[in-house]
Design an enzyme around this catalytic site. Structure first.
Site, PDB file in Angstrom:
ATOM      1  N   HIS A 153      36.600  54.475  46.724  1.00 38.15           N
ATOM      2  CA  HIS A 153      36.326  53.033  46.697  1.00 38.15           C
ATOM      3  C   HIS A 153      35.772  52.613  48.054  1.00 38.15           C
ATOM      4  O   HIS A 153      36.170  53.143  49.086  1.00 38.15           O
ATOM      5  CB  HIS A 153      37.614  52.252  46.416  1.00 38.15           C
ATOM      6  CG  HIS A 153      37.354  50.860  45.963  1.00 38.15           C
ATOM      7  ND1 HIS A 153      37.120  49.836  46.845  1.00 38.15           N
ATOM      8  CD2 HIS A 153      37.244  50.331  44.730  1.00 38.15           C
ATOM      9  CE1 HIS A 153      36.888  48.722  46.162  1.00 38.15           C
ATOM     10  NE2 HIS A 153      36.960  48.991  44.874  1.00 38.15           N
ATOM     11  N   ASP A 202      38.962  52.216  37.631  1.00 39.20           N
ATOM     12  CA  ASP A 202      38.301  52.793  36.449  1.00 39.20           C
ATOM     13  C   ASP A 202      38.923  54.096  35.998  1.00 39.20           C
ATOM     14  O   ASP A 202      38.563  54.602  34.926  1.00 39.20           O
ATOM     15  CB  ASP A 202      36.816  53.021  36.767  1.00 39.20           C
ATOM     16  CG  ASP A 202      36.102  51.701  36.971  1.00 39.20           C
ATOM     17  OD1 ASP A 202      35.522  51.496  38.055  1.00 39.20           O
ATOM     18  OD2 ASP A 202      36.182  50.855  36.069  1.00 39.20           O
TER      19      ASP A 202
END
Ligand code: SDX
Length: 428
Positions: free
Chosen positions: A307, A364
């Protein structure tokens, strides 16, 4: 005395003001830099560049903290509802009972879409990706509500545009799915709550009753809360920059949907399931795929990992992982890829390459496993992300407009040819 930073260029010192936020984040303000120095900053991907000051969402990547308008994502996921969180993000505070009821009623009143929108939908072949259908149907709202084209109209008119898109997005999303599977569309049922109505529009078939399973509707509501906003991510920054030209809310949201579509962003949830299925087909050898993810010569990345901001666990991933176990258990679903996902997570969390780069599961990584258990097809996963992110996009667009922010227009450093004379084609 406010803090400052000093910049030395060609022997001259420039003083830059330091801005400090309500959570003590700091930035030095370079908005006057080019005027004073003819020098600009350069930061591909804006990894270290703030685009705005915002009061909507706070996240701390080191500590794995995420809050919407000061409320922790953990509390909101456990105690709130998606519609209440949408109100909080857009209007700044949790609604009182009357405000919540009025907001819910407004939304229920506007779930139906103009019958001519079916003609647009029917123009898409059944193999059209639902994200392309969704962004097109959202853009079509500019034609059916031309008054929405002017973002400078009264706040009542802007609020009407906001209510309409929150109300109609589930209808568009379900219709995109029905177009793909070749089933007749279902119309909204306003007796139902937001998620149950969406599930019914998605899965009801002619001549067969359909009642959404409350377990599925509740799980979906929690997933939408977890996706509702995430400060200046790729798609939200797209919504802001499109809106900064005074393009309409619907044009800005449609642009955000298209930015979210990419596999490095919202498209990752579908890519995670495709990756897990490939690993399963390949015999479940997670060590082989971990090696591929670390091999610089191999374009394969561990989807759902890493991320830009979180250098610790994405707090949403923790909540979704727990919810995945609960939902699959309640539904009596055994999904072999869940075990592969947990195996990959364990290996990555103990692998030097991933630990060194602070690569953790993101939002996700597990969400696709729940969507699949809820009966949602893989290429609809990013549509689900867009459904969740909608109130965040709206809130950020509204804040940018209310703060009268300037049109977004980054600078560049030119690295092309220096000036050269034109030569006629017969002389080249
Ligand atoms: C979302 O911004 C947001 O807030 C987004 C989001 C939201 O709510 O809006 O949180 C939603 O988009 C989550 C991210 C979903 N994407 C994926 O899961 C795709 C896989 N992840 C990566 O592609 C990547 O981690 C990004 C895109 C998420 C972040 O990329 P960055 O910040 O540009 O980091 P990078 O590509 O510079 O990577 C740093 C290093 C590199 O190695 P080195 O060059 O230092 O040797 O980490 C490596 C990368 O190769 N790396 C990975 C990896 N992610 C980063 N290596 C293997 N697998 C990965 N997944």
């Amino acid at each position: 005395m406010s803090k400052t930073a000093e910049l030395k260029i060609d022997g001259k010192t420039y003083t830059l003001p330091i801005i400090e936020g309500s959570e003590n984040e700091q930035a030095f303000d370079v908005s006057k830099l080019r005027g004073d120095t003819s020098v600009i900053t350069l930061d591909p991907g804006f990894k270290n560049t703030g685009s705005t000051k915002s009061a909507i969402t706070f996240l701390d990547g080191e500590k794995g903290i995420l809050r919407y308008r000061g409320y922790s994502i953990e509390e909101l996921a456990e105690k709130s509802s998606f519609i209440e969180v949408a109100y909080l993000l857009i209007y700044g505070n949790l609604p009182n009972p009357e405000e919540l009821q009025a907001f819910q009623n407004d939304i229920k009143y506007h779930t139906l879409v103009h019958e001519d929108i079916k003609k647009i939908l029917e123009g898409f072949p059944s193999n059209a990706h639902p994200m392309g259908v969704l962004s097109s149907l959202v853009t079509s709202l500019t034609a059916f509500y031309p008054e929405s084209l002017d973002p400078n109209r009264s706040s009542e008119a802007v609020n009407m545009s906001i209510i309409r898109i929150i109300a109609k997005m589930p209808t568009f999303a379900a219709w995109a799915y029905k177009n793909e599977v070749g089933h007749p569309v279902n119309y909204p049922d306003n007796k139902l709550d937001y998620c149950s109505n969406f599930l019914k529009m998605m899965f009801a078939l002619p001549a067969a009753d359909y009642d959404a399973d409350p377990v599925i509707a509740n799980a979906l509501d929690k997933l939408l809360i977890l996706h509702a906003d995430h400060e200046q991510n790729c798609s939200t920054s797209t919504v802001r920059i499109v809106g900064s030209s005074q393009a309409s809310l619907y044009a800005s949201i449609s642009a955000g949907i298209n930015a979210l579509w990419g596999p490095l962003h919202g498209g990752a949830n579908s890519a995670v399931i495709e990756m897990l299925e490939n690993i399963k087909k390949d015999g479940g050898d997670t060590k082989k795929w971990m090696a591929k993810a670390k091999d610089k010569e191999d374009p394969f990345r561990l989807m759902g990992f890493g991320h830009r901001v979180y250098k610790n666990f994405d707090p949403r991933a923790k909540i979704i992982k727990k919810a995945a176990d609960e939902v699959l258990d309640k539904l009596g679903v055994k999904d072999p890829v869940l075990d592969i996902a947990k195996g990959l997570e364990y290996e990555a969390l103990n692998d030097e390459y991933f630990v060194e780069r602070k690569l953790y599961p993101n939002v996700d990584f597990y969400s696709g496993i729940i969507y699949r258990a809820l009966g949602i097809p893989v290429d609809m996963f990013t549509v689900m992300f867009a459904l969740g992110r909608l109130p965040g996009w709206i809130a950020q667009w509204k804040e940018m407009r209310e703060n009268r922010e300037p049109i977004g227009r980054p600078r560049q450093i030119y690295v092309g040819e220096n000036v050269r004379p034109y030569t006629p084609v017969d002389k080249r």
